[in-house]
Design a protein around this motif. Structure first.
Motif, short mmCIF file in Angstrom:
data_model
loop_
_atom_site.label_atom_id
_atom_site.label_comp_id
_atom_site.label_asym_id
_atom_site.label_seq_id
_atom_site.Cartn_x
_atom_site.Cartn_y
_atom_site.Cartn_z
N LEU A 219 0.82 -1.21 0.00
CA LEU A 219 0.00 0.00 0.00
C LEU A 219 0.85 1.26 0.00
N LEU A 220 1.82 1.33 0.91
CA LEU A 220 2.62 2.55 1.03
C LEU A 220 3.52 2.77 -0.18
N ASN A 221 4.08 1.70 -0.72
CA ASN A 221 4.90 1.84 -1.93
C ASN A 221 4.06 2.23 -3.13
N THR A 222 2.83 1.72 -3.20
CA THR A 222 1.94 2.12 -4.29
C THR A 222 1.59 3.59 -4.20
N VAL A 223 1.30 4.06 -2.99
CA VAL A 223 0.99 5.48 -2.79
C VAL A 223 2.15 6.35 -3.27
N GLU A 224 3.37 6.01 -2.85
CA GLU A 224 4.53 6.81 -3.25
C GLU A 224 4.79 6.70 -4.75
N GLY A 225 4.58 5.52 -5.32
CA GLY A 225 4.79 5.37 -6.76
C GLY A 225 3.79 6.17 -7.57
N VAL A 226 2.53 6.18 -7.15
CA VAL A 226 1.51 6.95 -7.86
C VAL A 226 1.77 8.45 -7.71
N ARG A 227 2.19 8.87 -6.53
CA ARG A 227 2.49 10.28 -6.31
C ARG A 227 3.64 10.76 -7.18
N ALA A 228 4.58 9.85 -7.48
CA ALA A 228 5.78 10.23 -8.22
C ALA A 228 5.61 10.18 -9.74
N VAL A 229 4.40 9.89 -10.21
CA VAL A 229 4.18 9.86 -11.67
C VAL A 229 4.49 11.23 -12.26
N ASP A 230 5.25 11.24 -13.33
CA ASP A 230 5.69 12.48 -13.97
C ASP A 230 4.48 13.30 -14.43
N SER A 231 4.40 14.54 -13.97
CA SER A 231 3.27 15.40 -14.33
C SER A 231 3.25 15.71 -15.84
N VAL A 232 4.43 15.79 -16.45
CA VAL A 232 4.50 16.02 -17.89
C VAL A 232 3.86 14.85 -18.65
N MET A 233 4.13 13.63 -18.19
CA MET A 233 3.55 12.46 -18.81
C MET A 233 2.03 12.45 -18.65
N THR A 234 1.59 12.86 -17.45
CA THR A 234 0.14 12.91 -17.20
C THR A 234 -0.54 13.92 -18.10
N GLU A 235 0.05 15.10 -18.23
CA GLU A 235 -0.53 16.14 -19.08
C GLU A 235 -0.50 15.74 -20.56
N THR A 236 0.56 15.06 -20.96
CA THR A 236 0.64 14.59 -22.34
C THR A 236 -0.46 13.58 -22.64
N ALA A 237 -0.68 12.66 -21.70
CA ALA A 237 -1.74 11.67 -21.88
C ALA A 237 -3.11 12.35 -21.96
N ARG A 238 -3.31 13.36 -21.14
CA ARG A 238 -4.59 14.08 -21.15
C ARG A 238 -4.79 14.81 -22.48
N SER A 239 -3.72 15.40 -22.99
CA SER A 239 -3.84 16.14 -24.24
C SER A 239 -4.13 15.23 -25.42
N TYR A 240 -3.70 13.96 -25.32
CA TYR A 240 -3.99 13.00 -26.38
C TYR A 240 -5.30 12.25 -26.14
N GLY A 241 -6.03 12.65 -25.13
CA GLY A 241 -7.33 12.04 -24.87
C GLY A 241 -7.27 10.70 -24.19
N ILE A 242 -6.13 10.38 -23.57
CA ILE A 242 -6.00 9.11 -22.85
C ILE A 242 -6.50 9.35 -21.42
N THR A 243 -7.68 8.88 -21.12
CA THR A 243 -8.29 9.10 -19.81
C THR A 243 -8.88 7.79 -19.29
N GLY A 244 -9.39 7.87 -18.07
CA GLY A 244 -10.09 6.72 -17.49
C GLY A 244 -9.19 5.52 -17.27
N ALA A 245 -9.72 4.34 -17.62
CA ALA A 245 -8.99 3.09 -17.38
C ALA A 245 -7.70 3.02 -18.19
N ALA A 246 -7.71 3.57 -19.41
CA ALA A 246 -6.50 3.54 -20.24
C ALA A 246 -5.39 4.36 -19.59
N ARG A 247 -5.73 5.51 -19.05
CA ARG A 247 -4.72 6.34 -18.37
C ARG A 247 -4.21 5.63 -17.13
N LEU A 248 -5.13 5.02 -16.38
CA LEU A 248 -4.72 4.31 -15.16
C LEU A 248 -3.77 3.16 -15.48
#
Length: 259
Positions: A135-164
């Motif tokens: 649980l704790l390692n998953t929390v830290e791993g999810v928190r450390a996801v690169d924000s640039v990668m997240t924004e790039t995925a959002r801009s390409y319409g990758i959302t929901g289960a695919a983004r997860l």
């Protein structure tokens, strides 16, 4: 081939060195509680027959796998939710830190009250201890996801289960596997502890029975088998991790060569 032989040497060198040291340190021992390793190895095949393995080792492994799998599902699911939302994390962190500080063996009497003395209790004890590093390692791993990668995925319409699946969990997977690796050793310890309470089979139960009957060499064979079991599970986990995180290890190897 040469690289594989070198890796095998590093894996087996220290265990072989320790076994050799144990052999010579215990050779000629007359202490009833510290029998020679030669005696233990001679006793091993007589104690751990195929029937004994089915009666004690197989139930222990099934409980370990069930508790470990339950902890993995709960830990990754809750860790993903907590790590993804700042407000949820702020609310849950104090409670998680409190619960993590409670040693799982202390919960055995409480779990017995609610789950009885059957396999459900033993699986619950294993899961209650394994869930925290995952649980704790998953929390830290999810928190450390690169924000640039997240924004790039959002801009390409990758959302929901695919983004997860393709962004969040994939980026956090090295940290998640680190938690799974820690949980495996904790699970083996809790497997033995849970079987020492109101059990009728299992490795922990059998080792305690040998100790109570003063069958000391037999007791040492159980301890040796437990160590071998932990070693085999660790190697299997490392192989599975290497396969699942092939992309990650490939990136690391490439960065090492370039630097």
């Amino acid at each position: 081939m040469k690289r594989l032989a070198l890796q095998l040497f590093f894996v087996l060198a220290l265990p072989l060195l320790l076994v050799t040291a144990w052999w010579f340190a215990s050779d000629g021992s007359t202490d009833v509680y510290w029998p020679p390793l030669r005696t233990i190895l001679t006793t091993f095949p007589d104690v751990w027959t195929g029937e004994q393995l089915r009666a004690d080792v197989l139930p222990s492994l099934l409980r370990l796998l069930a508790g470990y799998a339950a902890a993995a599902v709960v830990g990754v699911a809750l860790g993903t939710v907590i790590g993804s939302y700042r407000r949820v994390r702020a609310v849950c962190e104090p409670v998680l830190e409190f619960l993590r500080a409670v040693p799982p063996p202390v919960l055995v009497p409480v779990i017995i009250l609610f789950a009885g003395i059957g396999d459900t209790m033993k699986i619950a004890v294993i899961a209650s201890g394994c869930v925290w590093p995952i649980l704790l390692n998953t929390v830290e791993g999810v928190r450390a996801v690169d924000s640039v990668m997240t924004e790039t995925a959002r801009s390409y319409g990758i959302t929901g289960a695919a983004r997860l699946r393709h962004v969040v969990l994939r980026s956090a997977s090295p940290q998640i596997f680190a938690g799974l690796r820690q949980a495996l050793s904790i699970g083996i310890i809790l497997m033995v502890i849970s079987e020492m309470f109101a059990a009728s089979n299992g490795l922990g139960f059998t080792i305690v029975q040998f100790q109570r009957n003063f069958a000391i060499p037999d007791m040492w064979t159980g301890i040796l088998l437990l160590g071998l079991l932990g070693f085999v599970l660790s190697v299997l986990f490392r192989l599975a991790e290497r396969r699942a995180l092939g992309w990650y290890h490939g990136l690391r190897d490439t960065s090492r060569r370039s630097s």
